[in-house]
Design a protein around this motif. Structure first.
Motif, mmCIF file in Angstrom:
data_model
loop_
_atom_site.group_PDB
_atom_site.id
_atom_site.type_symbol
_atom_site.label_atom_id
_atom_site.label_comp_id
_atom_site.label_asym_id
_atom_site.label_seq_id
_atom_site.Cartn_x
_atom_site.Cartn_y
_atom_site.Cartn_z
ATOM 1 N N ASP A 39 0.849 -1.193 0.000
ATOM 2 C CA ASP A 39 0.000 0.000 0.000
ATOM 3 C C ASP A 39 0.886 1.246 0.000
ATOM 4 N N LEU A 40 1.341 1.634 -1.162
ATOM 5 C CA LEU A 40 2.262 2.751 -1.312
ATOM 6 C C LEU A 40 1.649 4.073 -0.852
ATOM 7 N N ASP A 41 0.411 4.320 -1.214
ATOM 8 C CA ASP A 41 -0.192 5.623 -0.928
ATOM 9 C C ASP A 41 -1.001 5.664 0.365
ATOM 10 N N GLY A 42 -1.062 4.549 1.085
ATOM 11 C CA GLY A 42 -1.706 4.532 2.390
ATOM 12 C C GLY A 42 -3.214 4.630 2.377
ATOM 13 N N ASP A 43 -3.847 4.284 1.247
ATOM 14 C CA ASP A 43 -5.308 4.389 1.159
ATOM 15 C C ASP A 43 -6.042 3.095 1.510
#
Length: 151
Positions: A39-43
């Protein structure tokens, strides 16, 4: 099989369905594993990266597919920030996906990572250079961790 350089039909479908132009780009791995994700963007949605190569000239890059619907091609034409120019992307020899607070690859235990909204992708020229990609405040960013000049 994570030890194979060959992409599976399902992996082609994932990146093609995300919007990566597989008519112009080949999914072609130069190092393993061929795909990483987290989850790169933390969404809270799964994001994946794959190694790609432009068919017309063989230029290497990285395809990022956020949440299965947000495609980004890194390194074919565009880099990320000042620490990851487009021409550097094709020189990497390894990559690692790191969860903040999680286990790090050997050699990265003492290196400070920036505050990020999600996971971090480490791109590495083995024993020469490492650059990270991370998401912060709504955008993809890069930061060089180290660069050892050899002559």
């Amino acid at each position: 099989d994570a030890r194979s350089f060959d992409y599976l039909p399902e992996e082609h479908e994932t990146f093609g369905g995300c919007g990566i132009d597989l008519n112009a780009l080949d999914m072609k791995a130069a190092y393993l594993p061929r795909i990483l994700g987290g989850d790169l963007d933390g969404d809270g949605a799964i994001d994946e990266v794959a190694q790609i190569q432009r068919k017309s000239d063989g230029k290497r890059g990285i395809a990022l597919c956020r949440a299965g619907i947000h495609p980004t091609v890194i390194g074919i034409e565009n880099g990320v920030g000042t620490d990851l120019p487009a021409d550097l992307v094709g020189q990497f020899e390894a990559w690692h996906w790191v969860t903040p607070g999680g286990e790090r690859p050997i050699g990265y235990a003492g290196i400070d990572l920036p505050d990020s909204d999600g996971d971090i992708l480490i791109l590495e020229r083995i024993e020469k250079q490492a650059v990270i990609l991370y998401w912060k405040d709504g955008q993809l960013r890069s930061k060089e961790l180290f660069h050892i000049v050899t002559e």
